[in-house]
Design a protein around this motif. Structure first.
Motif, PDB file in Angstrom:
ATOM      1  N   ILE A  28       0.896  -1.123   0.062  1.00  0.00           N
ATOM      2  CA  ILE A  28      -0.082   0.159  -0.024  1.00  0.00           C
ATOM      3  C   ILE A  28       0.966   1.264   0.035  1.00  0.00           C
ATOM      4  N   ASN A  29       0.818   2.111  -1.041  1.00  0.00           N
ATOM      5  CA  ASN A  29       1.454   3.346  -1.048  1.00  0.00           C
ATOM      6  C   ASN A  29       1.455   4.226   0.224  1.00  0.00           C
ATOM      7  N   HIS A  30       2.281   4.505   0.991  1.00  0.00           N
ATOM      8  CA  HIS A  30       1.978   5.187   2.247  1.00  0.00           C
ATOM      9  C   HIS A  30       3.473   6.435   2.247  1.00  0.00           C
ATOM     10  N   GLU A  31       2.934   7.376   3.244  1.00  0.00           N
ATOM     11  CA  GLU A  31       4.055   7.962   3.583  1.00  0.00           C
ATOM     12  C   GLU A  31       4.086   8.156   5.001  1.00  0.00           C
ATOM     13  N   LEU A  32       5.249   8.379   5.753  1.00  0.00           N
ATOM     14  CA  LEU A  32       5.032   8.315   7.389  1.00  0.00           C
ATOM     15  C   LEU A  32       5.300   9.774   7.713  1.00  0.00           C
ATOM     16  N   VAL A  33       4.421  10.215   8.726  1.00  0.00           N
ATOM     17  CA  VAL A  33       4.406  11.397   9.341  1.00  0.00           C
ATOM     18  C   VAL A  33       4.925  11.342  10.638  1.00  0.00           C
ATOM     19  N   PHE A  34       6.161  11.897  11.023  1.00  0.00           N
ATOM     20  CA  PHE A  34       6.530  11.726  12.418  1.00  0.00           C
ATOM     21  C   PHE A  34       5.725  12.443  13.623  1.00  0.00           C
ATOM     22  N   VAL A  35       5.404  11.951  14.507  1.00  0.00           N
ATOM     23  CA  VAL A  35       4.737  12.632  15.506  1.00  0.00           C
ATOM     24  C   VAL A  35       5.647  12.525  16.808  1.00  0.00           C
ATOM     25  N   ASP A  36       6.052  13.676  17.181  1.00  0.00           N
ATOM     26  CA  ASP A  36       7.215  13.925  18.363  1.00  0.00           C
ATOM     27  C   ASP A  36       6.490  13.683  19.873  1.00  0.00           C
ATOM     28  N   LEU A  37       6.182  12.293  20.126  1.00  0.00           N
ATOM     29  CA  LEU A  37       5.566  12.289  21.323  1.00  0.00           C
ATOM     30  C   LEU A  37       6.435  12.858  22.638  1.00  0.00           C
ATOM     31  N   ALA A  38       7.758  12.987  22.465  1.00  0.00           N
ATOM     32  CA  ALA A  38       8.561  13.395  23.658  1.00  0.00           C
ATOM     33  C   ALA A  38       8.092  14.995  23.886  1.00  0.00           C
ATOM     34  N   ALA A  39       7.761  15.642  22.825  1.00  0.00           N
ATOM     35  CA  ALA A  39       7.411  17.222  22.815  1.00  0.00           C
ATOM     36  C   ALA A  39       5.907  17.289  23.009  1.00  0.00           C
ATOM     37  N   GLY A  40       5.168  16.289  23.324  1.00  0.00           N
ATOM     38  CA  GLY A  40       3.678  16.345  23.363  1.00  0.00           C
ATOM     39  C   GLY A  40       3.027  16.757  22.179  1.00  0.00           C
ATOM     40  N   GLU A  41       3.384  16.674  21.121  1.00  0.00           N
ATOM     41  CA  GLU A  41       2.663  16.964  19.705  1.00  0.00           C
ATOM     42  C   GLU A  41       1.437  16.293  19.827  1.00  0.00           C
ATOM     43  N   HIS A  42       1.354  15.001  20.302  1.00  0.00           N
ATOM     44  CA  HIS A  42      -0.072  14.205  20.327  1.00  0.00           C
ATOM     45  C   HIS A  42      -1.111  14.733  20.905  1.00  0.00           C
ATOM     46  N   LYS A  43      -0.801  15.522  21.823  1.00  0.00           N
ATOM     47  CA  LYS A  43      -1.580  16.053  22.786  1.00  0.00           C
ATOM     48  C   LYS A  43      -2.190  17.505  22.479  1.00  0.00           C
ATOM     49  N   LYS A  44      -1.847  18.137  21.325  1.00  0.00           N
ATOM     50  CA  LYS A  44      -2.170  19.337  21.065  1.00  0.00           C
ATOM     51  C   LYS A  44      -2.508  19.403  19.640  1.00  0.00           C
ATOM     52  N   GLU A  45      -3.133  20.504  19.073  1.00  0.00           N
ATOM     53  CA  GLU A  45      -3.448  20.895  17.561  1.00  0.00           C
ATOM     54  C   GLU A  45      -2.309  20.981  16.856  1.00  0.00           C
ATOM     55  N   PRO A  46      -2.280  20.627  15.687  1.00  0.00           N
ATOM     56  CA  PRO A  46      -3.439  19.963  14.782  1.00  0.00           C
ATOM     57  C   PRO A  46      -3.722  18.481  15.142  1.00  0.00           C
ATOM     58  N   PHE A  47      -2.763  17.806  15.720  1.00  0.00           N
ATOM     59  CA  PHE A  47      -3.010  16.261  15.882  1.00  0.00           C
ATOM     60  C   PHE A  47      -4.325  15.964  16.584  1.00  0.00           C
TER      61      PHE A  47
END
Length: 206
Positions: A28-47
């Motif tokens: 399946i054609n895909h691209e990876l988008v890194f989410v910086d968990l250490a910086a809390g990127e997953h707990k704020k917008e736009p995530f």
């Protein structure tokens, strides 16, 4: 890669890896988008607009957004790689049983033990190891005389179970007592398109 699905991921997350792994196995054609968990990127917008639960992985497939690794596996298989599911009602139920095992006993056993050693999570290590031994006992028995968890070919069940099982030693959970599981892991690793999750120096893998 405009037609590629976007996988929002963190490289050391087994939940993310199972999605990345399946995309590779199924071509399946895909691209990876890194989410910086250490910086809390997953707990704020736009995530958080993608997944209000604030957890990876999440995929974007055009206008479709899907969160939760097992839900993503089923979605991708249903849309792009139906051979990784089953048209048989009994086998479909068996696949779901292993997806549930991945979300419960695998997550609370070997995955939780690894969270302690790799990420310093404050979890009950003894309980996690006990659950790991329990679920690996189930898998070891189930795999006796079988190549794959369900039916005669690999399915999303195998993908869901693979990563945290293969990386159990990083949580000080040995796979030595489970020859059938170790053989199963090697079969998955031998599939075309297989991509390993990066290993850490935690636990028995040190």
């Amino acid at each position: 890669m405009s037609n590629a699905i976007r996988i929002h991921n963190f490289p050391l997350s087994g939940h993310c890896h199972r999605v990345e792994l399946f995309a590779g196995l199924a071509g399946i054609n895909h691209e990876l988008v890194f989410v910086d968990l250490a910086a809390g990127e997953h707990k704020k917008e736009p995530f958080l607009s993608l997944n209000p639960a604030g957890k990876v992985p999440v995929i974007e497939d055009g206008d479709v957004v899907v969160a939760d690794s097992n839900a993503i596996l089923v979605y991708l298989a249903r849309k792009y790689a139906p051979d990784w599911l089953s048209g048989d009602a009994v086998e479909e139920a068996e696949i779901q049983r292993f997806l549930s095992l991945a979300a419960n006993e695998i997550a609370n056993g070997p995955a939780a033990a690894r969270l302690v050693t790799v990420f310093g999570a404050e979890l009950d290590t003894d309980k996690a190891k006990a659950i790991a031994d329990y679920v690996f006992g189930i898998l070891e028995g189930h795999l006796a005389g079988r190549d794959w968890l369900v039916g005669q070919k690999p399915t999303v069940a195998d993908v869901a179970i693979y990563t945290y099982t293969a990386h159990a030693p990083e949580g000080n959970v040995s796979l030595e007592p489970y020859p059938n599981i170790r053989s199963f892991l090697k079969r998955v690793e031998g599939l075309p398109g297989f991509e390993a999750m990066p290993a850490t120096k935690a636990g028995l893998a040190a």
